[in-house]
Write an enzyme that holds these catalytic residues in place. Structure first.
Site, PDB file in Angstrom:
ATOM      1  N   THR A  53       0.860  -1.204   0.000  1.00  0.00           N
ATOM      2  CA  THR A  53       0.000   0.000   0.000  1.00  0.00           C
ATOM      3  C   THR A  53       0.889   1.246   0.000  1.00  0.00           C
ATOM      4  O   THR A  53       1.380   1.639  -1.056  1.00  0.00           O
ATOM      5  CB  THR A  53      -0.981   0.036   1.196  1.00  0.00           C
ATOM      6  OG1 THR A  53      -0.259  -0.170   2.401  1.00  0.00           O
ATOM      7  CG2 THR A  53      -2.043  -1.021   1.039  1.00  0.00           C
ATOM      8  N   THR A 107       1.852  -8.840  11.578  1.00  0.00           N
ATOM      9  CA  THR A 107       1.800  -7.548  10.896  1.00  0.00           C
ATOM     10  C   THR A 107       0.704  -7.537   9.864  1.00  0.00           C
ATOM     11  O   THR A 107      -0.029  -8.488   9.681  1.00  0.00           O
ATOM     12  CB  THR A 107       3.125  -7.220  10.208  1.00  0.00           C
ATOM     13  OG1 THR A 107       3.062  -5.867   9.765  1.00  0.00           O
ATOM     14  CG2 THR A 107       3.356  -8.107   8.991  1.00  0.00           C
ATOM     15  N   ASN A 158       0.284  10.950   6.395  1.00  0.00           N
ATOM     16  CA  ASN A 158      -0.974  10.592   7.042  1.00  0.00           C
ATOM     17  C   ASN A 158      -1.981  11.722   7.083  1.00  0.00           C
ATOM     18  O   ASN A 158      -3.149  11.506   7.398  1.00  0.00           O
ATOM     19  CB  ASN A 158      -0.708  10.025   8.432  1.00  0.00           C
ATOM     20  CG  ASN A 158      -0.146   8.628   8.304  1.00  0.00           C
ATOM     21  OD1 ASN A 158      -0.816   7.758   7.761  1.00  0.00           O
ATOM     22  ND2 ASN A 158       1.089   8.435   8.732  1.00  0.00           N
ATOM     23  N   SER A 162      -6.098   6.452   4.292  1.00  0.00           N
ATOM     24  CA  SER A 162      -5.830   5.016   4.433  1.00  0.00           C
ATOM     25  C   SER A 162      -6.826   4.386   5.362  1.00  0.00           C
ATOM     26  O   SER A 162      -7.433   5.060   6.176  1.00  0.00           O
ATOM     27  CB  SER A 162      -4.419   4.786   4.951  1.00  0.00           C
ATOM     28  OG  SER A 162      -4.316   5.186   6.291  1.00  0.00           O
TER      29      SER A 162
END
Lengths: 409, 409
Positions: free
Chosen positions: B160, B197, B404, B409
């Site tokens: 991603t 993860t 961010n 996301s």
């Protein structure tokens, strides 16, 4: 940066209490950095201190001196506060410096060293510049005054990275008489108080017995300073002092106690919120309300998990209604047997999440309109019980990184 | 940004396993975003999944299908992974889409839907674009191959915000034979795995019984993916799969098991560290080693408290040897009866803290020289016992905030 406008309020006199601030040049010249607070004989003083295991030397000495006074049935007469240097991580030398400061001030004003409590804030790990600090004490004593300008000068004299002085005041009518509660606080970064914020001094003219005063302080701290976070970092120097000079009305129980409790919580909540509005790099003031939890602890755990999430905080900074990040943070909170299908999340007046996913009526436009505001309310209902908690926090901005990458604190 | 250079390694064939990646245009055109992994009949598969209560629909379905296979004494035959959309926070519709994906792939390759496990990563809360995803499946199946390029294409097809594909491989000589362990992983932000993860797929040609395979996966996850953090945010989609095709040597106990366990930990640790090196905005790779703790849990608590401290992370970004922030973070870790006078903190080869304060021989120059490095070791000895733990993390940079604040996301 800071959120909204805050004016330092007009502070009525508290009979039996005077404050003096001076420029001692502890870290840099030309700013107030040394404050003395004088408390009348016969007052009562309660304190709450950081739970950080690496607590600073002044915290250790303030605790010792407060205990020594209490054991003798008396209260401290003087508080001495410096900014520019935290006297933390300084080992035995730091303890020696804190005690020497108390002895010097005690000698100047004619009380024993144990009736002086020391407080420090600023850079961690540097030795206190004792020559400049001690040389500044007579000026601070000379400046002692009970006027509103003395409160404001003291409010300025305890700041570090704060961009503005923080004060709050209420006056309560109790029957024919009035009681005043004034407070000042400092704090902007390293804010996740665990007993009390960086430094806060609250005083009233009411007469309150020591054990009740202590209980009132703890209750109010629990719902004000212990409910804020800028960056999850608990300071080594947190301290919150509550002083009752006893010159005014006696507060013991009944209606007077209820009213006093509410007034104290109001002053301390205003100070705590002022710390968040002035949070390092803050562009948003965020109220996180969690309810329908099984316990207040559980509600606090969920609220702080969301408040500490860097992804939620950067989305707030970007005014991005990224509800998926809020949902992900709620989902990782330490809650047992968590049925997420019963959770609802509201952003202001807009429902974001219900039935385990995005609310059916949600639109990006409605979410974005709320996120564009400077003051944002997020309400999370867990659907598990009847308890709740409210936490206040700020966002994570470029300026937060700049301040903390550049400033040696 | 990313720390250091990482080349995708040469990956030997794992007999009994093929991978195929394609461009389905799920989020944007022109990049690999759909991966199918084919597992031979007779293999064994173990999985570890996120503990986030708001887990994504594919996690729920992958768990269900894995249980159904196990109940029948068989293993999944296909894994299907898409990036660009996490299918999280999507409620009943999301579960339906995940099941429909499995059914469609099962129909294409001639196995029941329950023998297909779905995985998704990307934006939270948007419906899966099922038309494009299903239309892409035949291409992914057609691409199935066991060559190194197929591993690399799959490694790229699951990314991603990652800036590079992450792979690791070891080949162990066990007596006259060899065993190979290959793995790929993705992850860059929302990284505080709690079981595993974001997504990792590890495969070996060894033959290993299901309960042992499961135990080996859990042990290795605990010391690799569960020991990393970028930003303390646990994803809704974390999953780590371990596949033993059984075409090669049997691993049951003794020396072979010991060697296999070490090899598996090596592959998973390399993948976990690759995630941190590629952490969002990372400019530093930081190893936090805590020892002389009473328990591994206590050591992990101290390590994660330091690793999550925004003040420590911004000091790392600034290459500022601000040991006071490390000390303050250690001091607020949840450790009972903590005697800080027994704590030592070392930065690389430089002692920072001893006897409750700055180490006597410490100089700012020595500290700054270590902090200027791209790879930084911090060792914290608690002086309480004999247990320890190691955690890997990255710094907090302007670019983290930019990524961010800008990326949904």
């Amino acid at each position: 940066m800071a959120v909204g406008e805050t004016r330092f309020p007009e502070m009525p006199e508290i009979e039996g209490l005077r404050l003096g601030a001076t420029m001692a040049g502890i870290k840099k010249p030309g700013r107030r950095d040394l404050v003395v607070i004088e408390i009348t004989e016969g007052a009562r003083v309660a304190g709450a201190f950081t739970r950080n295991a690496f607590c600073a030397a002044p915290v250790t000495v303030a605790r010792e001196h407060l205990s020594a006074c209490t054991a003798r049935g008396e209260a401290p007469r003087y508080l001495v506060v410096n900014t520019g240097n935290a006297n933390a991580g300084t080992g035995e030398a730091g303890l020696h410096d804190a005690r020497a400061t108390c002895a010097e001030l005690g000698g100047l004003v004619g009380v024993g060293a144990e009736r002086v409590l020391p407080f420090s804030t600023g850079v961690i790990g540097e030795p206190l510049p004792m020559d400049r600090l001690l040389a500044g004490l007579p000026g601070a004593v000379q400046a002692l005054d009970d006027g509103s300008h003395a409160w404001q000068a003291a409010g300025e004299g305890i700041l570090t990275t704060d961009t503005r002085a923080k004060g709050a005041s209420v006056t309560l009518a109790l029957g024919d008489e009035t009681v005043t509660i004034n407070g000042i606080a400092k704090g902007s970064g390293m804010i996740r108080p665990d007993m009390a914020t960086m430094l806060a001094f609250v005083a009233t003219d009411a007469a309150i017995e020591p054990s009740l005063l202590d209980q009132l302080l703890r209750e109010a701290v629990e719902r004000s300073f212990n409910c804020i976070t800028v960056d999850s970092d608990t300071s080594t120097n947190d301290a919150c002092m509550l002083i009752a000079t006893g010159r005014g009305v006696s507060v013991v129980d009944g209606e007077a106690l209820t009213r006093f409790r509410e007034g104290l919580l109001q002053v301390m909540t205003e100070l705590a919120q002022a710390v968040i509005r002035d949070g390092e790099g803050a562009t948003k003031f965020v109220t996180l309300q969690v309810d329908r939890a099984r316990s207040r602890r559980e509600a606090l755990d969920v609220a702080f998990t969301v408040a500490h999430s860097p992804l939620v905080k950067t989305a707030l900074y970007a005014s991005d209604a990224n509800w998926g990040r809020i949902l992900a943070a709620v989902g990782r909170a330490p809650v047992e047997d968590f049925d997420v299908n019963r959770v609802t999340i509201d952003l202001g007046e807009v429902r974001l999440v219900e039935n385990g996913g995005r609310a059916s009526g949600y639109t990006e436009e409605a979410g974005s309109a709320v996120m564009a505001r400077e003051e944002i309310d997020i309400r999370i209902a867990l659907g598990r019980g009847e308890q709740g908690a409210t936490v206040w926090t700020s966002d994570l901005s470029h300026e937060y990184v700049t301040i903390n990458a550049d400033y040696r604190s």
